[in-house]
Motif scaffolding. Sequence first.
Motif, PDB file in Angstrom:
ATOM      1  N   GLU A  78      36.251  34.935  27.195  1.00 47.13           N
ATOM      2  CA  GLU A  78      37.351  34.762  26.225  1.00 47.13           C
ATOM      3  C   GLU A  78      38.700  34.580  26.935  1.00 47.13           C
ATOM      4  O   GLU A  78      39.692  34.219  26.306  1.00 47.13           O
ATOM      5  N   TYR A  79      38.740  34.839  28.251  1.00 45.62           N
ATOM      6  CA  TYR A  79      39.982  34.659  29.013  1.00 45.62           C
ATOM      7  C   TYR A  79      40.091  33.270  29.657  1.00 45.62           C
ATOM      8  O   TYR A  79      41.007  33.008  30.417  1.00 45.62           O
ATOM      9  N   HIS A  80      39.090  32.421  29.343  1.00 45.52           N
ATOM     10  CA  HIS A  80      39.052  31.091  29.923  1.00 45.52           C
ATOM     11  C   HIS A  80      40.196  30.240  29.401  1.00 45.52           C
ATOM     12  O   HIS A  80      40.364  30.106  28.210  1.00 45.52           O
ATOM     13  N   CYS A  81      40.980  29.641  30.283  1.00 42.96           N
ATOM     14  CA  CYS A  81      42.013  28.708  29.837  1.00 42.96           C
ATOM     15  C   CYS A  81      41.464  27.289  29.939  1.00 42.96           C
ATOM     16  O   CYS A  81      40.490  27.038  30.650  1.00 42.96           O
ATOM     17  N   VAL A  82      42.126  26.386  29.280  1.00 42.74           N
ATOM     18  CA  VAL A  82      41.642  25.008  29.242  1.00 42.74           C
ATOM     19  C   VAL A  82      41.513  24.427  30.654  1.00 42.74           C
ATOM     20  O   VAL A  82      40.586  23.688  30.955  1.00 42.74           O
ATOM     21  N   ASP A  83      42.443  24.788  31.533  1.00 45.03           N
ATOM     22  CA  ASP A  83      42.405  24.230  32.897  1.00 45.03           C
ATOM     23  C   ASP A  83      41.454  24.997  33.819  1.00 45.03           C
ATOM     24  O   ASP A  83      41.427  24.785  35.020  1.00 45.03           O
ATOM     25  N   GLY A  84      40.669  25.910  33.260  1.00 50.20           N
ATOM     26  CA  GLY A  84      39.665  26.623  34.058  1.00 50.20           C
ATOM     27  C   GLY A  84      40.198  27.914  34.659  1.00 50.20           C
ATOM     28  O   GLY A  84      39.446  28.683  35.261  1.00 50.20           O
ATOM     29  N   SER A  85      41.481  28.162  34.522  1.00 55.08           N
ATOM     30  CA  SER A  85      42.052  29.383  35.113  1.00 55.08           C
ATOM     31  C   SER A  85      41.861  30.579  34.167  1.00 55.08           C
ATOM     32  O   SER A  85      41.396  30.425  33.029  1.00 55.08           O
ATOM     33  N   ILE A  86      42.235  31.743  34.670  1.00 56.64           N
ATOM     34  CA  ILE A  86      42.106  32.967  33.870  1.00 56.64           C
ATOM     35  C   ILE A  86      43.391  33.170  33.080  1.00 56.64           C
ATOM     36  O   ILE A  86      44.485  33.150  33.658  1.00 56.64           O
ATOM     37  N   ASN A  87      43.254  33.380  31.798  1.00 56.38           N
ATOM     38  CA  ASN A  87      44.424  33.690  30.971  1.00 56.38           C
ATOM     39  C   ASN A  87      45.119  34.933  31.521  1.00 56.38           C
ATOM     40  O   ASN A  87      44.482  35.964  31.729  1.00 56.38           O
ATOM     41  N   GLN A  88      46.399  34.806  31.787  1.00 57.26           N
ATOM     42  CA  GLN A  88      47.120  35.915  32.429  1.00 57.26           C
ATOM     43  C   GLN A  88      47.449  37.067  31.480  1.00 57.26           C
ATOM     44  O   GLN A  88      47.887  38.127  31.920  1.00 57.26           O
ATOM     45  N   LYS A  89      47.237  36.831  30.185  1.00 59.41           N
ATOM     46  CA  LYS A  89      47.490  37.928  29.233  1.00 59.41           C
ATOM     47  C   LYS A  89      46.658  39.137  29.600  1.00 59.41           C
ATOM     48  O   LYS A  89      45.513  38.991  30.016  1.00 59.41           O
ATOM     49  N   GLY A 130      33.924  46.226  46.155  1.00 55.97           N
ATOM     50  CA  GLY A 130      32.634  45.967  45.516  1.00 55.97           C
ATOM     51  C   GLY A 130      32.744  44.752  44.608  1.00 55.97           C
ATOM     52  O   GLY A 130      31.756  44.086  44.343  1.00 55.97           O
ATOM     53  N   VAL A 131      33.971  44.449  44.188  1.00 52.59           N
ATOM     54  CA  VAL A 131      34.127  43.316  43.275  1.00 52.59           C
ATOM     55  C   VAL A 131      33.689  42.008  43.953  1.00 52.59           C
ATOM     56  O   VAL A 131      33.189  41.099  43.285  1.00 52.59           O
ATOM     57  N   ASP A 132      33.832  41.941  45.279  1.00 50.85           N
ATOM     58  CA  ASP A 132      33.420  40.720  45.973  1.00 50.85           C
ATOM     59  C   ASP A 132      32.058  40.844  46.655  1.00 50.85           C
ATOM     60  O   ASP A 132      31.637  39.938  47.347  1.00 50.85           O
ATOM     61  N   SER A 133      31.387  41.986  46.482  1.00 48.60           N
ATOM     62  CA  SER A 133      30.095  42.131  47.179  1.00 48.60           C
ATOM     63  C   SER A 133      28.949  42.611  46.285  1.00 48.60           C
ATOM     64  O   SER A 133      27.787  42.376  46.611  1.00 48.60           O
ATOM     65  N   LEU A 134      29.245  43.259  45.175  1.00 50.89           N
ATOM     66  CA  LEU A 134      28.139  43.807  44.367  1.00 50.89           C
ATOM     67  C   LEU A 134      27.488  42.777  43.448  1.00 50.89           C
ATOM     68  O   LEU A 134      26.470  43.064  42.812  1.00 50.89           O
ATOM     69  N   GLY A 135      28.104  41.620  43.333  1.00 45.84           N
ATOM     70  CA  GLY A 135      27.531  40.601  42.457  1.00 45.84           C
ATOM     71  C   GLY A 135      28.245  39.295  42.677  1.00 45.84           C
ATOM     72  O   GLY A 135      29.284  39.241  43.349  1.00 45.84           O
ATOM     73  N   THR A 136      27.678  38.230  42.112  1.00 50.07           N
ATOM     74  CA  THR A 136      28.291  36.922  42.319  1.00 50.07           C
ATOM     75  C   THR A 136      28.969  36.407  41.049  1.00 50.07           C
ATOM     76  O   THR A 136      29.661  35.401  41.079  1.00 50.07           O
ATOM     77  N   LYS A 137      28.781  37.123  39.931  1.00 54.89           N
ATOM     78  CA  LYS A 137      29.433  36.669  38.703  1.00 54.89           C
ATOM     79  C   LYS A 137      30.945  36.797  38.846  1.00 54.89           C
ATOM     80  O   LYS A 137      31.441  37.703  39.524  1.00 54.89           O
ATOM     81  N   THR A 138      31.647  35.913  38.165  1.00 61.20           N
ATOM     82  CA  THR A 138      33.107  35.958  38.222  1.00 61.20           C
ATOM     83  C   THR A 138      33.645  36.705  36.995  1.00 61.20           C
ATOM     84  O   THR A 138      32.911  36.970  36.040  1.00 61.20           O
ATOM     85  N   PHE A 139      34.943  36.976  37.026  1.00 60.83           N
ATOM     86  CA  PHE A 139      35.600  37.604  35.876  1.00 60.83           C
ATOM     87  C   PHE A 139      35.323  36.794  34.606  1.00 60.83           C
ATOM     88  O   PHE A 139      35.004  37.342  33.559  1.00 60.83           O
ATOM     89  N   LEU A 140      35.406  35.468  34.733  1.00 62.52           N
ATOM     90  CA  LEU A 140      35.230  34.624  33.550  1.00 62.52           C
ATOM     91  C   LEU A 140      33.778  34.593  33.069  1.00 62.52           C
ATOM     92  O   LEU A 140      33.520  34.350  31.897  1.00 62.52           O
ATOM     93  N   ASP A 141      32.846  34.845  33.981  1.00 65.00           N
ATOM     94  CA  ASP A 141      31.446  34.948  33.525  1.00 65.00           C
ATOM     95  C   ASP A 141      31.306  36.160  32.605  1.00 65.00           C
ATOM     96  O   ASP A 141      30.617  36.113  31.591  1.00 65.00           O
ATOM     97  N   TYR A 142      31.963  37.258  32.987  1.00 65.08           N
ATOM     98  CA  TYR A 142      31.860  38.478  32.177  1.00 65.08           C
ATOM     99  C   TYR A 142      32.758  38.428  30.941  1.00 65.08           C
ATOM    100  O   TYR A 142      32.431  38.998  29.907  1.00 65.08           O
TER     101      TYR A 142
END
Length: 317
Positions: free
Chosen positions: A255-266, A240-252
Amino acid sequence: MDLSAFSYQKFVQFALEETQRRTTLSPRPIQENLKCLRSKDGNATLHTLSFKAPKIRHIRSLSIEGGPSMQVLDFAAFPELKFDFPIFCANFFTTSTLSIIVLDLNPLYDATLQRDYKEKYYRSLMPLYQKYAELLPWGDKITSESLKFFSPIVIWSKINSTPQNYEVLYATFKDYFKAWLVSMELAMEAVNEMQTVCNCEAQHKYLAWRAEKDPGHPLLKRLIGENLAREMIRQFLFEGVDSLGTKTFLDYFPEYHCVDGSINQKRSIIGKAYKTRPWDAGGEFIGSKVLFTLFQHRKLDSKINVYQYLDCKYVAL
Ligand code: BLA
Protein backbone atom coordinates in the motif's frame (compact mmCIF):
# COMPACT_ATOMS: atom_id res chain seq x y z
CA MET A 1 12.34 19.14 34.31
CA ASP A 2 16.07 19.57 33.78
CA LEU A 3 17.17 16.25 32.30
CA SER A 4 20.89 16.63 33.05
CA ALA A 5 20.67 14.32 36.03
CA PHE A 6 18.21 12.04 34.26
CA SER A 7 19.32 9.01 32.35
CA TYR A 8 17.95 5.81 30.87
CA GLN A 9 21.26 4.07 31.63
CA LYS A 10 19.91 2.37 34.73
CA PHE A 11 17.09 0.84 32.66
CA VAL A 12 19.64 -0.73 30.34
CA GLN A 13 21.83 -1.81 33.22
CA PHE A 14 18.89 -3.48 34.94
CA ALA A 15 17.88 -5.35 31.78
CA LEU A 16 21.38 -6.63 31.10
CA GLU A 17 22.02 -7.68 34.70
CA GLU A 18 18.64 -9.41 34.91
CA THR A 19 19.30 -11.25 31.65
CA GLN A 20 22.77 -12.23 32.81
CA ARG A 21 21.28 -13.65 36.02
CA ARG A 22 19.15 -16.07 34.00
CA THR A 23 21.24 -16.86 30.95
CA THR A 24 24.62 -16.10 29.46
CA LEU A 25 25.07 -12.90 27.52
CA SER A 26 27.82 -12.61 25.00
CA PRO A 27 28.73 -9.40 23.20
CA ARG A 28 27.94 -8.99 19.54
CA PRO A 29 30.37 -6.88 17.56
CA ILE A 30 29.28 -3.33 16.78
CA GLN A 31 30.57 -1.54 13.74
CA GLU A 32 33.31 0.85 14.91
CA ASN A 33 31.62 4.04 13.69
CA LEU A 34 28.40 3.18 15.53
CA LYS A 35 29.88 2.47 18.96
CA CYS A 36 29.79 5.90 20.51
CA LEU A 37 28.77 8.95 18.55
CA ARG A 38 28.44 12.64 19.09
CA SER A 39 25.64 14.53 17.39
CA LYS A 40 26.58 17.01 14.67
CA ASP A 41 25.66 19.97 16.90
CA GLY A 42 27.77 18.52 19.73
CA ASN A 43 24.86 18.55 22.18
CA ALA A 44 24.08 14.83 22.36
CA THR A 45 25.97 11.57 22.70
CA LEU A 46 24.70 8.27 21.37
CA HIS A 47 25.66 4.97 23.00
CA THR A 48 25.07 1.52 21.57
CA LEU A 49 25.27 -1.90 23.19
CA SER A 50 24.73 -5.27 21.57
CA PHE A 51 24.55 -8.83 22.94
CA LYS A 52 23.19 -12.26 22.23
CA ALA A 53 22.36 -15.24 24.42
CA PRO A 54 20.97 -18.73 23.99
CA LYS A 55 17.36 -18.20 22.75
CA ILE A 56 18.09 -14.49 22.16
CA ARG A 57 19.22 -13.55 18.67
CA HIS A 58 19.89 -9.92 19.46
CA ILE A 59 19.51 -7.70 22.49
CA ARG A 60 20.53 -4.14 21.79
CA SER A 61 20.25 -0.65 23.10
CA LEU A 62 20.62 2.83 21.70
CA SER A 63 20.54 5.60 24.26
CA ILE A 64 20.82 9.26 23.41
CA GLU A 65 21.88 11.67 26.10
CA GLY A 66 21.02 15.18 25.05
CA GLY A 67 21.80 17.13 28.21
CA PRO A 68 19.02 19.09 29.91
CA SER A 69 16.58 18.90 27.01
CA MET A 70 16.46 15.36 25.59
CA GLN A 71 16.92 11.74 26.60
CA VAL A 72 16.07 8.79 24.35
CA LEU A 73 16.06 5.05 24.81
CA ASP A 74 15.48 2.51 22.07
CA PHE A 75 15.90 -0.90 23.65
CA ALA A 76 14.86 -4.14 21.96
CA ALA A 77 15.43 -7.87 22.23
CA PHE A 78 14.72 -10.36 19.48
CA PRO A 79 14.29 -14.12 19.88
CA GLU A 80 16.38 -16.74 18.14
CA LEU A 81 14.53 -17.81 15.00
CA LYS A 82 13.65 -21.22 16.42
CA PHE A 83 11.43 -19.46 18.99
CA ASP A 84 8.23 -17.49 18.58
CA PHE A 85 8.16 -15.58 21.87
CA PRO A 86 7.59 -11.81 21.50
CA ILE A 87 10.10 -9.06 20.77
CA PHE A 88 10.83 -6.85 23.75
CA CYS A 89 10.38 -3.20 22.79
CA ALA A 90 11.02 -0.09 24.89
CA ASN A 91 11.03 3.28 23.11
CA PHE A 92 11.17 6.37 25.26
CA PHE A 93 11.58 9.85 23.86
CA THR A 94 11.86 12.43 26.63
CA THR A 95 12.11 16.20 26.45
CA SER A 96 12.13 18.53 29.45
CA THR A 97 8.33 18.61 29.42
CA LEU A 98 7.02 15.48 27.72
CA SER A 99 7.85 11.79 27.40
CA ILE A 100 6.55 9.64 24.55
CA ILE A 101 6.44 6.05 25.74
CA VAL A 102 6.07 2.75 23.90
CA LEU A 103 6.68 -0.32 26.04
CA ASP A 104 5.56 -3.71 24.85
CA LEU A 105 6.23 -7.33 24.21
CA ASN A 106 5.63 -6.89 20.46
CA PRO A 107 3.93 -10.01 19.09
CA LEU A 108 5.71 -11.94 16.38
CA TYR A 109 2.30 -12.84 14.98
CA ASP A 110 -0.73 -10.56 14.94
CA ALA A 111 -2.20 -11.04 18.39
CA THR A 112 -5.71 -10.19 17.20
CA LEU A 113 -5.84 -12.52 14.22
CA GLN A 114 -3.92 -15.40 15.81
CA ARG A 115 -5.84 -16.16 18.96
CA ASP A 116 -3.63 -19.08 19.96
CA TYR A 117 -0.62 -16.76 19.94
CA LYS A 118 -2.46 -14.26 22.10
CA GLU A 119 -3.55 -16.95 24.53
CA LYS A 120 -0.04 -18.39 24.72
CA TYR A 121 1.85 -15.20 25.47
CA TYR A 122 -0.56 -12.51 26.68
CA ARG A 123 -3.48 -13.95 28.62
CA SER A 124 -1.43 -14.40 31.76
CA LEU A 125 0.11 -10.93 31.36
CA MET A 126 -3.09 -8.85 31.26
CA PRO A 127 -2.87 -8.08 35.01
CA LEU A 128 0.58 -6.64 34.39
CA TYR A 129 -0.88 -4.05 32.06
CA GLN A 130 -3.74 -3.34 34.49
CA LYS A 131 -1.20 -2.53 37.18
CA TYR A 132 0.07 0.48 35.23
CA ALA A 133 -3.06 1.41 33.25
CA GLU A 134 -3.87 4.46 35.34
CA LEU A 135 -0.35 5.76 35.81
CA LEU A 136 0.54 5.42 32.15
CA PRO A 137 -2.73 6.11 30.29
CA TRP A 138 -3.31 5.60 26.56
CA GLY A 139 -1.43 8.32 24.69
CA ASP A 140 -4.22 9.50 22.39
CA LYS A 141 -4.53 8.79 18.70
CA ILE A 142 -1.91 6.57 17.19
CA THR A 143 -1.01 5.64 13.66
CA SER A 144 -3.11 2.60 13.20
CA GLU A 145 -0.48 0.69 11.23
CA SER A 146 1.59 0.60 14.43
CA LEU A 147 -1.19 -1.18 16.25
CA LYS A 148 -0.66 -4.35 14.23
CA PHE A 149 2.76 -4.63 15.80
CA PHE A 150 1.50 -4.00 19.32
CA SER A 151 0.15 -6.48 21.82
CA PRO A 152 -2.88 -6.18 24.12
CA ILE A 153 -0.50 -5.22 26.95
CA VAL A 154 1.18 -2.38 25.08
CA ILE A 155 1.85 0.78 27.01
CA TRP A 156 1.51 3.70 24.64
CA SER A 157 1.57 6.88 26.64
CA LYS A 158 2.51 10.55 26.67
CA ILE A 159 3.38 11.71 30.15
CA ASN A 160 4.84 14.79 31.75
CA SER A 161 8.55 14.50 32.39
CA THR A 162 8.72 14.47 36.18
CA PRO A 163 10.89 12.55 38.67
CA GLN A 164 7.75 10.67 39.85
CA ASN A 165 6.87 9.55 36.32
CA TYR A 166 10.46 8.52 35.75
CA GLU A 167 10.21 6.17 38.75
CA VAL A 168 6.86 4.81 37.52
CA LEU A 169 8.39 4.16 34.13
CA TYR A 170 11.40 2.44 35.66
CA ALA A 171 9.15 0.14 37.72
CA THR A 172 7.04 -0.65 34.65
CA PHE A 173 10.09 -1.30 32.50
CA LYS A 174 11.47 -3.72 35.09
CA ASP A 175 8.19 -5.63 35.33
CA TYR A 176 7.75 -5.83 31.57
CA PHE A 177 11.31 -6.93 31.03
CA LYS A 178 11.03 -9.63 33.70
CA ALA A 179 7.80 -10.83 32.05
CA TRP A 180 9.63 -11.02 28.74
CA LEU A 181 12.42 -13.05 30.31
CA VAL A 182 9.85 -15.50 31.67
CA SER A 183 8.31 -15.85 28.17
CA MET A 184 11.79 -16.50 26.88
CA GLU A 185 12.53 -19.12 29.53
CA LEU A 186 9.26 -20.96 28.94
CA ALA A 187 9.40 -20.84 25.15
CA MET A 188 9.81 -24.17 23.39
CA GLU A 189 11.93 -24.63 20.33
CA ALA A 190 10.12 -24.97 16.98
CA VAL A 191 9.28 -28.57 16.21
CA ASN A 192 9.82 -28.27 12.50
CA GLU A 193 11.73 -26.20 9.99
CA MET A 194 8.52 -24.60 8.70
CA GLN A 195 7.88 -22.91 12.04
CA THR A 196 11.39 -21.50 12.05
CA VAL A 197 10.88 -20.20 8.51
CA CYS A 198 7.65 -18.49 9.62
CA ASN A 199 9.32 -16.99 12.69
CA CYS A 200 12.11 -15.68 10.48
CA GLU A 201 9.68 -14.06 8.07
CA ALA A 202 7.70 -12.54 10.95
CA GLN A 203 10.85 -10.95 12.38
CA HIS A 204 11.92 -9.79 8.95
CA LYS A 205 8.56 -8.12 8.32
CA TYR A 206 8.76 -6.39 11.72
CA LEU A 207 12.30 -5.20 10.98
CA ALA A 208 11.31 -4.04 7.51
CA TRP A 209 8.49 -1.96 9.01
CA ARG A 210 10.58 -0.36 11.69
CA ALA A 211 13.66 0.20 9.51
CA GLU A 212 11.47 2.18 7.12
CA LYS A 213 8.80 3.85 9.24
CA ASP A 214 9.97 4.27 12.84
CA PRO A 215 8.99 7.76 14.03
CA GLY A 216 12.47 8.35 15.47
CA HIS A 217 14.24 8.30 12.08
CA PRO A 218 13.89 11.99 11.16
CA LEU A 219 15.42 13.04 14.47
CA LEU A 220 18.19 10.46 14.17
CA LYS A 221 19.00 11.86 10.73
CA ARG A 222 19.11 15.40 12.10
CA LEU A 223 21.43 14.32 14.91
CA ILE A 224 24.02 12.29 13.02
CA GLY A 225 23.32 12.90 9.35
CA GLU A 226 21.56 10.87 6.70
CA ASN A 227 24.32 8.32 5.99
CA LEU A 228 25.22 7.42 9.57
CA ALA A 229 21.55 7.29 10.52
CA ARG A 230 20.94 4.86 7.70
CA GLU A 231 23.80 2.64 8.90
CA MET A 232 22.55 2.86 12.48
CA ILE A 233 19.07 1.81 11.38
CA ARG A 234 19.97 -1.02 9.00
CA GLN A 235 23.18 -2.41 10.55
CA PHE A 236 22.38 -1.92 14.19
CA LEU A 237 18.86 -1.03 15.36
CA PHE A 238 17.06 -3.25 12.90
CA GLU A 239 19.93 -5.51 12.02
CA GLY A 240 18.57 -8.50 10.13
CA VAL A 241 16.53 -6.40 7.75
CA ASP A 242 19.13 -7.04 5.04
CA SER A 243 19.93 -10.65 5.95
CA LEU A 244 16.90 -12.48 7.37
CA GLY A 245 14.94 -12.39 4.14
CA THR A 246 14.90 -11.11 0.61
CA LYS A 247 11.45 -9.52 0.58
CA THR A 248 11.41 -5.75 0.40
CA PHE A 249 9.37 -3.26 2.42
CA LEU A 250 7.02 -2.93 -0.55
CA ASP A 251 6.55 -6.69 -0.76
CA TYR A 252 5.25 -6.63 2.81
CA PHE A 253 3.47 -3.27 2.64
CA PRO A 254 2.42 -2.74 -1.00
CA GLU A 255 0.00 0.00 0.00
CA TYR A 256 3.08 2.27 0.23
CA HIS A 257 3.88 1.76 -3.45
CA CYS A 258 4.15 5.02 -5.39
CA VAL A 259 3.52 5.25 -9.09
CA ASP A 260 7.24 5.68 -9.81
CA GLY A 261 8.07 2.51 -7.85
CA SER A 262 9.39 4.34 -4.79
CA ILE A 263 8.16 4.03 -1.22
CA ASN A 264 5.55 6.55 -0.13
CA GLN A 265 7.32 8.71 2.43
CA LYS A 266 4.18 9.16 4.53
CA ARG A 267 4.52 7.56 7.92
CA SER A 268 0.98 6.29 7.73
CA ILE A 269 -1.34 5.67 4.84
CA ILE A 270 -4.41 5.24 6.97
CA GLY A 271 -3.88 8.15 9.35
CA LYS A 272 -4.19 8.33 13.08
CA ALA A 273 -6.97 6.56 14.90
CA TYR A 274 -7.75 4.85 18.20
CA LYS A 275 -8.19 7.71 20.58
CA THR A 276 -8.76 5.18 23.34
CA ARG A 277 -7.28 1.81 24.08
CA PRO A 278 -8.72 -0.69 21.56
CA TRP A 279 -8.42 -3.76 23.84
CA ASP A 280 -10.58 -4.58 26.81
CA ALA A 281 -9.25 -5.67 30.19
CA GLY A 282 -9.18 -9.30 29.01
CA GLY A 283 -7.07 -8.38 25.99
CA GLU A 284 -9.94 -8.73 23.51
CA PHE A 285 -9.65 -6.35 20.56
CA ILE A 286 -12.58 -3.93 20.62
CA GLY A 287 -11.41 -1.43 17.97
CA SER A 288 -12.65 -1.29 14.42
CA LYS A 289 -11.89 -4.43 12.46
CA VAL A 290 -11.11 -2.28 9.43
CA LEU A 291 -7.50 -2.04 10.49
CA PHE A 292 -7.14 -5.76 10.28
CA THR A 293 -8.73 -6.18 6.90
CA LEU A 294 -7.16 -3.13 5.42
CA PHE A 295 -4.05 -4.95 4.38
CA GLN A 296 -5.91 -7.56 2.40
CA HIS A 297 -6.19 -5.34 -0.63
CA ARG A 298 -5.89 -5.68 -4.32
CA LYS A 299 -4.46 -3.15 -6.66
CA LEU A 300 -7.12 -1.81 -9.01
CA ASP A 301 -5.19 0.54 -11.16
CA SER A 302 -1.43 0.63 -11.14
CA LYS A 303 -1.28 3.91 -13.06
CA ILE A 304 -3.12 5.99 -10.53
CA ASN A 305 -2.26 3.74 -7.62
CA VAL A 306 -5.72 3.02 -6.34
CA TYR A 307 -6.33 0.13 -4.05
CA GLN A 308 -9.53 -1.55 -3.01
CA TYR A 309 -9.54 -2.53 0.59
CA LEU A 310 -11.84 -5.30 1.70
CA ASP A 311 -14.47 -4.16 4.16
CA CYS A 312 -13.47 -0.63 3.47
CA LYS A 313 -13.73 2.03 0.84
CA TYR A 314 -11.57 3.05 -2.07
CA VAL A 315 -8.47 4.84 -1.00
CA ALA A 316 -6.49 6.94 -3.43
CA LEU A 317 -2.83 7.31 -2.51
C1 BLA B 1 7.15 9.17 18.47
N1 BLA B 1 7.53 6.69 18.62
C2 BLA B 1 6.73 7.81 18.51
C3 BLA B 1 5.38 7.40 18.42
C4 BLA B 1 5.37 6.03 18.45
C5 BLA B 1 6.70 5.58 18.55
C6 BLA B 1 4.13 5.16 18.38
C7 BLA B 1 4.21 8.35 18.34
C8 BLA B 1 4.02 8.82 16.93
C9 BLA B 1 3.04 7.96 16.20
O1 BLA B 1 1.84 8.14 16.44
O2 BLA B 1 3.44 7.10 15.41
C10 BLA B 1 7.22 4.25 18.61
N2 BLA B 1 5.98 3.12 16.78
C11 BLA B 1 6.84 3.15 17.83
C12 BLA B 1 7.33 1.81 18.02
C13 BLA B 1 6.72 1.01 17.10
C14 BLA B 1 5.87 1.84 16.29
C15 BLA B 1 8.29 1.38 19.05
O3 BLA B 1 5.17 1.47 15.32
C16 BLA B 1 6.91 -0.43 16.95
C17 BLA B 1 6.28 -1.18 16.05
N3 BLA B 1 12.21 7.33 19.13
C18 BLA B 1 13.22 6.40 19.09
C19 BLA B 1 14.43 7.05 18.73
C20 BLA B 1 14.15 8.38 18.57
C21 BLA B 1 12.73 8.54 18.81
C22 BLA B 1 15.76 6.33 18.61
O4 BLA B 1 13.09 5.21 19.28
C23 BLA B 1 15.01 9.50 18.20
C24 BLA B 1 16.26 9.39 17.80
C25 BLA B 1 12.04 9.75 18.70
N4 BLA B 1 9.63 9.05 18.69
C26 BLA B 1 10.64 9.95 18.58
C27 BLA B 1 10.09 11.24 18.29
C28 BLA B 1 8.72 11.09 18.24
C29 BLA B 1 8.44 9.69 18.47
C30 BLA B 1 10.90 12.52 18.08
C31 BLA B 1 7.68 12.15 17.96
C32 BLA B 1 7.63 12.35 16.47
C33 BLA B 1 6.27 12.30 15.88
O5 BLA B 1 5.26 12.28 16.58
O6 BLA B 1 6.21 12.26 14.62
